[in-house]
Design an enzyme around this catalytic site. Structure first.
Site, short mmCIF file in Angstrom:
data_model
loop_
_atom_site.label_atom_id
_atom_site.label_comp_id
_atom_site.label_asym_id
_atom_site.label_seq_id
_atom_site.Cartn_x
_atom_site.Cartn_y
_atom_site.Cartn_z
N GLU A 40 -14.87 -0.14 0.27
CA GLU A 40 -16.07 -0.37 -0.53
C GLU A 40 -16.98 0.86 -0.50
O GLU A 40 -17.52 1.29 -1.53
CB GLU A 40 -16.85 -1.58 0.02
CG GLU A 40 -16.08 -2.90 -0.02
CD GLU A 40 -15.26 -3.16 1.25
OE1 GLU A 40 -14.69 -2.20 1.80
OE2 GLU A 40 -15.18 -4.33 1.68
N CYS A 51 -16.52 -6.86 4.69
CA CYS A 51 -16.92 -7.20 6.06
C CYS A 51 -18.43 -7.32 6.16
O CYS A 51 -19.18 -6.72 5.40
CB CYS A 51 -16.40 -6.17 7.05
SG CYS A 51 -17.18 -4.56 6.93
N CYS A 74 -20.07 -3.74 5.05
CA CYS A 74 -19.90 -3.40 3.64
C CYS A 74 -20.74 -4.31 2.75
O CYS A 74 -21.16 -3.91 1.67
CB CYS A 74 -18.44 -3.50 3.24
SG CYS A 74 -17.45 -2.21 3.98
N ALA A 106 22.34 -1.42 8.27
CA ALA A 106 23.24 -0.91 7.25
C ALA A 106 24.58 -1.58 7.52
O ALA A 106 25.03 -1.67 8.66
CB ALA A 106 23.38 0.60 7.37
N ARG A 159 10.54 4.34 9.12
CA ARG A 159 10.19 4.67 10.51
C ARG A 159 8.84 5.37 10.59
O ARG A 159 8.09 5.17 11.54
CB ARG A 159 11.25 5.59 11.12
CG ARG A 159 12.54 4.89 11.52
CD ARG A 159 13.50 5.92 12.09
NE ARG A 159 14.77 5.36 12.50
CZ ARG A 159 15.80 6.09 12.91
NH1 ARG A 159 15.70 7.43 12.95
NH2 ARG A 159 16.92 5.52 13.28
N LEU A 166 16.03 7.82 17.00
CA LEU A 166 15.03 6.86 16.52
C LEU A 166 13.68 7.48 16.14
O LEU A 166 12.66 6.81 16.17
CB LEU A 166 14.81 5.72 17.55
CG LEU A 166 16.05 4.92 17.95
CD1 LEU A 166 15.68 3.86 18.99
CD2 LEU A 166 16.72 4.27 16.76
N GLY A 188 20.93 -3.96 18.04
CA GLY A 188 22.11 -4.43 17.36
C GLY A 188 22.09 -5.91 17.05
O GLY A 188 21.03 -6.54 17.03
N LEU A 193 20.29 -8.39 19.60
CA LEU A 193 18.83 -8.40 19.58
C LEU A 193 18.33 -9.07 18.30
O LEU A 193 17.43 -9.93 18.35
CB LEU A 193 18.29 -6.97 19.69
CG LEU A 193 16.78 -6.80 19.63
CD1 LEU A 193 16.09 -7.62 20.71
CD2 LEU A 193 16.39 -5.33 19.76
C1 AOF Z 1 -10.93 -1.76 7.20
N1 AOF Z 1 -11.04 -1.17 5.99
O1 AOF Z 1 -11.73 -1.13 3.90
C2 AOF Z 1 -12.22 -3.04 5.18
C3 AOF Z 1 -12.06 -3.66 6.45
O2 AOF Z 1 -13.73 -1.43 13.04
P1 AOF Z 1 -14.08 -1.31 11.60
O3 AOF Z 1 -15.55 -1.10 11.36
O4 AOF Z 1 -13.25 -0.29 10.86
O5 AOF Z 1 -13.80 -2.75 10.95
C4 AOF Z 1 -12.50 -3.24 10.83
C5 AOF Z 1 -12.53 -4.62 10.21
O6 AOF Z 1 -13.27 -4.62 9.00
C6 AOF Z 1 -11.18 -5.16 9.84
O7 AOF Z 1 -10.60 -5.87 10.90
C7 AOF Z 1 -11.47 -6.10 8.67
O8 AOF Z 1 -11.79 -7.38 9.18
C8 AOF Z 1 -12.73 -5.53 8.05
N2 AOF Z 1 -12.54 -4.91 6.70
N3 AOF Z 1 -11.41 -2.98 7.42
O9 AOF Z 1 -10.35 -1.17 8.10
C9 AOF Z 1 -11.66 -1.74 4.97
N4 AOF Z 1 -12.86 -3.62 4.16
ZN ZN Z 2 -16.16 -3.16 5.55
#
Ligand code: AOF
Ligand code: ZN
Length: 364
Positions: free
Chosen positions: A55, A78, A87, A157, A187, A207, A298, A301
């Site tokens: 955002e 958030c 945000c 594979a 990976r 790996l 393999g 697992l």
């Molecule tokens: C993100 N990216 O664009 C949005 C998230 O520790 P912070 O401040 O980076 O917050 C992480 C949390 O924020 C994440 O667990 C999620 O709930 C919320 N939204 N997180 O990394 C974003 N919009």
């Molecule tokens: Zn946010």
């Protein structure tokens, strides 16, 4: 109700979000599009763990044009102060009029509260815009939040007759170059690449991702008795690229010490049997905040994981070769199911990679 234009804009936000894949974990991939009078005035996505949220990146691009705009966000904005400020506050301050949300944030610190905060500020909120796609995008993040375990991706594979090696154990190479290059890409965005002890011994794999990808995975060997050879490629490179060996508490101390002296991290895990230890190992990976792990075999697992309903996603490479042999291994051993299931993989994707057929999809 979301409109057709809402779908188009959210589809673009989802596309933006995917650019963060491999860089943002254990945070979710998130994309944001700002639209005013039908015109896109800002685009943003979460680029890197710890960095600004989607955002904020979109608002920065739109500047004053954000006033009165609609924000299309793949994940509920958030409302908490984490590594960055909320945000919701930024959207309110910028004068956003409406917010369209893909899916609710499974993070309990946010979940529903972000939407409530926006509504309280008088912003119109449309939820569930392309919800299925938005949920699929953050499925690994959601699993880590809710279950405390990583998203388990099974990769193999095999020949057209369903073998991952000949009866003698010979397996190089079943799939072609293009398929193998794709495995390296996979990976490159993982937190761990996991194999069983027998595969580590027979294939002696490195790996690693070559070329290097977005992040560096820890190479994990599930090895009950800590028998991994000190001469193996994994042990020989343990100082440069981390190796974690997960064994039982009964593994001989001198074997563990010898491996540790070669810079292998040895973790003796609790549990009376293989199954209990496997569950405990997945819990431990969750504690390490690993979001995605790639299990490359393999058969034993992958069989244990399958029998414990622990496989979330499958990537199979099928080569137009036949090798036969009743004793030759297949991708998933274990007990298996009694009957052919009615359920299929979801979000199925099938493509040719030169002569190989590449099939992937979600099992959960
Ligand atoms: C993100 N990216 O664009 C949005 C998230 O520790 P912070 O401040 O980076 O917050 C992480 C949390 O924020 C994440 O667990 C999620 O709930 C919320 N939204 N997180 O990394 C974003 N919009
Ligand atoms: Zn946010």
């Amino acid at each position: 109700m979301p409109s057709e234009a809402d779908h188009l804009h959210m589809a673009r936000a989802l596309e933006l979000a995917r650019r963060g894949q491999g860089f943002v974990e254990p945070n979710p991939m998130v994309g944001c599009l700002l639209v005013r009078e039908g015109e896109v005035v800002g685009e943003g996505y979460h680029k890197k763990f710890g960095g600004p949220h989607a955002e904020r990146n979109a608002l920065k691009e739109a500047r004053d044009a954000a006033q009165g705009a609609t924000a299309f966000v793949t994940l509920e904005p958030c409302c908490h102060t984490g590594k960055t400020p909320p945000c919701t506050e930024a959207l309110i301050k910028a004068g956003i009029r409406r917010v369209a949300v893909g899916t609710v944030d499974p993070n309990p610190r946010v979940s529903g509260k972000g939407i409530a905060a926006l509504k309280e500020a008088g912003i119109e909120v449309t939820t569930g815009v392309m919800q299925e796609e938005a949920e699929a995008l953050i499925a690994p993040f959601a699993k880590l939040q809710k279950v405390g375990r990583p998203w388990v991706i099974a990769k193999w594979a095999m020949t057209l007759d369903g073998k991952i090696a000949s009866r003698t154990g010979h397996s190089q190479w079943i799939s072609g170059e293009k398929s193998r290059a794709l495995v390296h890409e996979l990976r490159g965005r993982m937190d761990a690449i996991v194999v069983g002890r027998k595969t580590a011994e027979v294939d002696d794999p490195l790996l690693t991702a070559r070329p290097a990808g977005q992040r560096q995975a820890t190479r994990v060997v599930i090895d009950t008795e800590a028998r991994l050879s000190l001469e193996s490629q994994l042990v020989l490179t343990a100082a440069e690229t981390p190796v974690l060996l997960i064994c039982a508490e009964t593994a001989p101390a001198e074997r563990r010490e010898a491996l540790e002296n070669h810079r292998v991290e040895v973790l003796a895990i609790e549990g009376k049997n293989h199954e209990q230890r496997l569950q405990a190992a997945l819990d431990e990976m969750g504690r390490r905040q690993w979001t995605n792990i790639l299990v490359e075999g393999g058969g034993q697992l992958l069989g244990s994981l399958f029998d414990n309903q622990a496989i979330d996603e499958v990537h199979a490479f099928i080569a137009p070769k036949l090798v036969g042999g009743g004793g030759a291994s297949s991708p998933i051993a274990g007990a298996g199911l009694d009957q052919i299931p009615t359920g299929k993989l979801r979000d199925l994707n099938v493509q040719f990679l030169d002569d190989d057929v590449y099939v992937n999809g979600r099992y959960r």
